[in-house]
Design a protein around this motif. Sequence first.
Motif, PDB file in Angstrom:
ATOM      1  N   PRO A 147       5.436 -63.344 -30.375  1.00 39.54           N
ATOM      2  CA  PRO A 147       5.079 -62.532 -29.196  1.00 39.54           C
ATOM      3  C   PRO A 147       5.790 -62.987 -27.924  1.00 39.54           C
ATOM      4  CG  PRO A 147       3.116 -63.087 -30.464  1.00 39.54           C
ATOM      5  CD  PRO A 147       4.240 -63.888 -31.060  1.00 39.54           C
ATOM      6  N   ALA A 148       6.056 -64.281 -27.812  1.00 40.93           N
ATOM      7  CA  ALA A 148       6.699 -64.804 -26.605  1.00 40.93           C
ATOM      8  C   ALA A 148       8.155 -64.378 -26.488  1.00 40.93           C
ATOM      9  CB  ALA A 148       6.600 -66.328 -26.579  1.00 40.93           C
ATOM     10  N   LYS A 149       8.737 -63.906 -27.600  1.00 39.77           N
ATOM     11  CA  LYS A 149      10.147 -63.535 -27.595  1.00 39.77           C
ATOM     12  C   LYS A 149      10.373 -62.022 -27.597  1.00 39.77           C
ATOM     13  CE  LYS A 149      11.694 -67.830 -29.757  1.00 39.77           C
ATOM     14  NZ  LYS A 149      12.425 -68.436 -30.892  1.00 39.77           N
ATOM     15  N   ALA A 179       3.732 -49.641 -16.768  1.00 38.19           N
ATOM     16  CA  ALA A 179       2.564 -49.968 -17.589  1.00 38.19           C
ATOM     17  C   ALA A 179       2.621 -51.433 -18.031  1.00 38.19           C
ATOM     18  CB  ALA A 179       2.506 -49.051 -18.802  1.00 38.19           C
ATOM     19  N   VAL A 180       1.482 -52.074 -18.125  1.00 41.23           N
ATOM     20  CA  VAL A 180       1.394 -53.493 -18.489  1.00 41.23           C
ATOM     21  C   VAL A 180       0.537 -53.640 -19.730  1.00 41.23           C
ATOM     22  CG1 VAL A 180       0.656 -55.783 -17.747  1.00 41.23           C
ATOM     23  CG2 VAL A 180       1.661 -54.217 -16.083  1.00 41.23           C
ATOM     24  N   HIS A 181       0.995 -54.471 -20.681  1.00 46.67           N
ATOM     25  CA  HIS A 181       0.224 -54.741 -21.896  1.00 46.67           C
ATOM     26  C   HIS A 181      -0.018 -56.242 -22.004  1.00 46.67           C
ATOM     27  CE1 HIS A 181       2.933 -51.192 -22.859  1.00 46.67           C
ATOM     28  NE2 HIS A 181       1.718 -50.669 -22.755  1.00 46.67           N
ATOM     29  N   GLU A 182      -1.194 -56.605 -22.434  1.00 46.41           N
ATOM     30  CA  GLU A 182      -1.555 -58.023 -22.506  1.00 46.41           C
ATOM     31  C   GLU A 182      -0.724 -58.759 -23.553  1.00 46.41           C
ATOM     32  OE1 GLU A 182      -5.523 -60.818 -23.309  1.00 46.41           O
ATOM     33  OE2 GLU A 182      -5.715 -58.651 -23.000  1.00 46.41           O
ATOM     34  N   ASP A 183      -0.506 -58.119 -24.706  1.00 46.49           N
ATOM     35  CA  ASP A 183       0.257 -58.720 -25.807  1.00 46.49           C
ATOM     36  C   ASP A 183       1.206 -57.651 -26.344  1.00 46.49           C
ATOM     37  OD1 ASP A 183       1.107 -59.550 -28.444  1.00 46.49           O
ATOM     38  OD2 ASP A 183      -0.529 -61.001 -28.456  1.00 46.49           O
ATOM     39  N   GLU A 184       2.504 -57.846 -26.106  1.00 41.86           N
ATOM     40  CA  GLU A 184       3.471 -56.812 -26.474  1.00 41.86           C
ATOM     41  C   GLU A 184       3.610 -56.658 -27.986  1.00 41.86           C
ATOM     42  OE1 GLU A 184       4.387 -54.792 -24.403  1.00 41.86           O
ATOM     43  OE2 GLU A 184       4.393 -55.754 -22.447  1.00 41.86           O
ATOM     44  N   ARG A 185       3.449 -57.748 -28.747  1.00 42.09           N
ATOM     45  CA  ARG A 185       3.539 -57.612 -30.203  1.00 42.09           C
ATOM     46  C   ARG A 185       2.359 -56.800 -30.737  1.00 42.09           C
ATOM     47  NH1 ARG A 185       2.263 -59.806 -35.261  1.00 42.09           N
ATOM     48  NH2 ARG A 185       0.566 -60.990 -34.323  1.00 42.09           N
ATOM     49  N   TRP A 205      11.202 -52.048 -25.819  1.00 42.19           N
ATOM     50  CA  TRP A 205      10.956 -53.418 -26.256  1.00 42.19           C
ATOM     51  C   TRP A 205      12.188 -53.936 -27.005  1.00 42.19           C
ATOM     52  CZ3 TRP A 205       7.501 -49.486 -26.490  1.00 42.19           C
ATOM     53  CH2 TRP A 205       6.217 -49.679 -25.945  1.00 42.19           C
ATOM     54  N   ARG A 206      12.483 -55.219 -26.890  1.00 48.05           N
ATOM     55  CA  ARG A 206      13.570 -55.850 -27.625  1.00 48.05           C
ATOM     56  C   ARG A 206      13.114 -57.218 -28.104  1.00 48.05           C
ATOM     57  NH1 ARG A 206      18.047 -56.055 -23.209  1.00 48.05           N
ATOM     58  NH2 ARG A 206      16.194 -56.102 -21.866  1.00 48.05           N
ATOM     59  N   GLY A 207      13.660 -57.644 -29.240  1.00 49.04           N
ATOM     60  CA  GLY A 207      13.311 -58.964 -29.731  1.00 49.04           C
ATOM     61  C   GLY A 207      14.186 -59.396 -30.883  1.00 49.04           C
ATOM     62  N   LEU A 208      14.149 -60.685 -31.169  1.00 49.45           N
ATOM     63  CA  LEU A 208      14.860 -61.283 -32.295  1.00 49.45           C
ATOM     64  C   LEU A 208      13.834 -61.844 -33.261  1.00 49.45           C
ATOM     65  CD1 LEU A 208      17.620 -63.165 -30.258  1.00 49.45           C
ATOM     66  CD2 LEU A 208      17.855 -60.990 -31.479  1.00 49.45           C
ATOM     67  N   LEU A 223       8.502 -56.880 -40.114  1.00 44.28           N
ATOM     68  CA  LEU A 223       9.249 -57.533 -39.037  1.00 44.28           C
ATOM     69  C   LEU A 223       8.348 -57.801 -37.843  1.00 44.28           C
ATOM     70  CD1 LEU A 223      12.575 -55.507 -39.228  1.00 44.28           C
ATOM     71  CD2 LEU A 223      12.350 -57.968 -39.629  1.00 44.28           C
ATOM     72  N   LEU A 224       7.493 -56.859 -37.509  1.00 46.41           N
ATOM     73  CA  LEU A 224       6.591 -57.059 -36.382  1.00 46.41           C
ATOM     74  C   LEU A 224       5.589 -58.173 -36.664  1.00 46.41           C
ATOM     75  CD1 LEU A 224       5.937 -53.385 -35.219  1.00 46.41           C
ATOM     76  CD2 LEU A 224       7.345 -55.128 -34.101  1.00 46.41           C
ATOM     77  N   ARG A 225       5.138 -58.273 -37.906  1.00 51.76           N
ATOM     78  CA  ARG A 225       4.220 -59.362 -38.239  1.00 51.76           C
ATOM     79  C   ARG A 225       4.895 -60.725 -38.095  1.00 51.76           C
ATOM     80  NH1 ARG A 225       2.543 -55.578 -42.260  1.00 51.76           N
ATOM     81  NH2 ARG A 225       3.944 -56.516 -43.816  1.00 51.76           N
TER      82      ARG A 225
END
Length: 384
Positions: A250-252, A221-227, A176-179, A244-246
Motif C-alpha cells: 500500500p505504501a508504494k 478525492a482522498v482515500h484512507e488506503d489506496e490499495r 493510480w500507479r505502482g510496482l 497483483l493487488l493483493r
Amino acid sequence: MGRAVVIGGGVGGLTTGVALRRKGWDVTVLERAPKIDPVGSGLAVAANALKALDTLGLGDRIRALSRLQGQVGIRAANGRWLVHTSGDDAVARYGDSVVVLLRATLMDVLMEALGPDHLRLNTTVSEVDASGGVVRTDEGDLEADLVVAADGIHSATRRALFPGHPGPAYSGVTAWRGLVPRGDLAVQSMESWGRGQVFGVHPLADDVVYVYATDVSPAGAVHEDERVELMRRFGDWHEPIPALLRSADPAKIIRGDVYYFDQALPAFHRGKVALVGDAAHAMTPNLGQGACQAIEDAIVLAHLAGGQENDLAAYTAARLERTSKIVRQSMTICRLTMVRNPVVVRLRDFGMSTAAKLSSDLMLRSMDQVLGWRPPGQDPAARV
C-alpha cells in the motif's frame, strides 16, 4: 553554440540537456529538488521516442534495460480480448515496438549522459527574463542564449510567458500507479476497460510488474488506503489483476488526478525561452505518449536552436500542431474509457472487437501518425 539553461530535471529537461550538449551547447540543468528521485513507477518508451533516443546514442541502452512488449491490447473487465496486436507487427511497421522500464532507469541513463557537472540540484528558479535570457535563482542570476522551460504541467515559466492561457484542465479521472512483485504469476502486457475504469499491467525486468488504473472521480478525492480502494474497484476483475493487488505494498501505490491542456498554447516559445514536455502540452496517459513527446521535443529543439529567436519559431512550427493533435487524440480515448452506462459500454466494446476482426492491423494503423514519426533529417515515411 552558446549557453543554455534548462529549468527542470525530469525526462524532458534531462533529454533536452543531453541533446543540446551533443550539439555543442554549454548546458546547465536546474532542478529544485535536492535529488532526482523519480516517482516509483514504470514508463513506456514507444518506437518514436526510441528513434529519438537513437540520435543521442542512447536507444540501444534503453532497449537493453527494458522489456519488450509482446502481445498487447485491450481486454474487457471479464478478460475477453477486444483488440490486440503483437510486438513483431509493430517492429515490422515502425522499425521498433514499445519497451517498458522503470522511470528511474531512464532517468539514470539520461543523468549519466548529461554528466554531473551540468546538473544543479536544490536550485529554485524565481523568475525568467524571456527577452534577455536571464534566469533568476536563489543562488544568483544565470545568463543564457537559450532558456528551456521543462518545469512540468504547472510550469511557472509558462504562466509568466502566457498569462492568458487557462492552464491545465481536469480530465475527469484519477489515476493510480505502482510496482508489484510478479512472483509466480503469469503476466503479460495488457490494458483492460470496464465501466468508466481502466486497469493496465506491464511486466518489467527483474520480475517487477508495473500496474496502473484510472477511474472517474471528483478532483481532489482522498482515500484512507489506496490499495483497499483499488481492491474495491477492481477486485472482481479478471486475473491477474486481483492477485497483483493483493501482492501490492500500500505504501508504494501512488495516486493523482489527471490533468491535460484542453486549450493549446499559442506558441512553444517567447523571446529566448522554449517550452518542452508537460510545460508545453500536458496530455492524459491514454496513448502512453507524455514522456515520448517530451523526448521528441528535446531532439527537435536541439536540431533547430541556433541562438536566434526565429529558430525557436521554427521549433513551435515543428511541434505545436503535432503535439496538439496527440493531446486531443489521447483525450478522445480517455473519454471512451470514462463511459459508465452499461448499454453504451457494451456498444463500445462490441464496436472495438468487430472493427478488429474486420481489420487485423486496426490497432497499429490507428497509431501511424504517432509512432511513424522520425527525427529531423530522417524520412518520416520510412519503414526501417
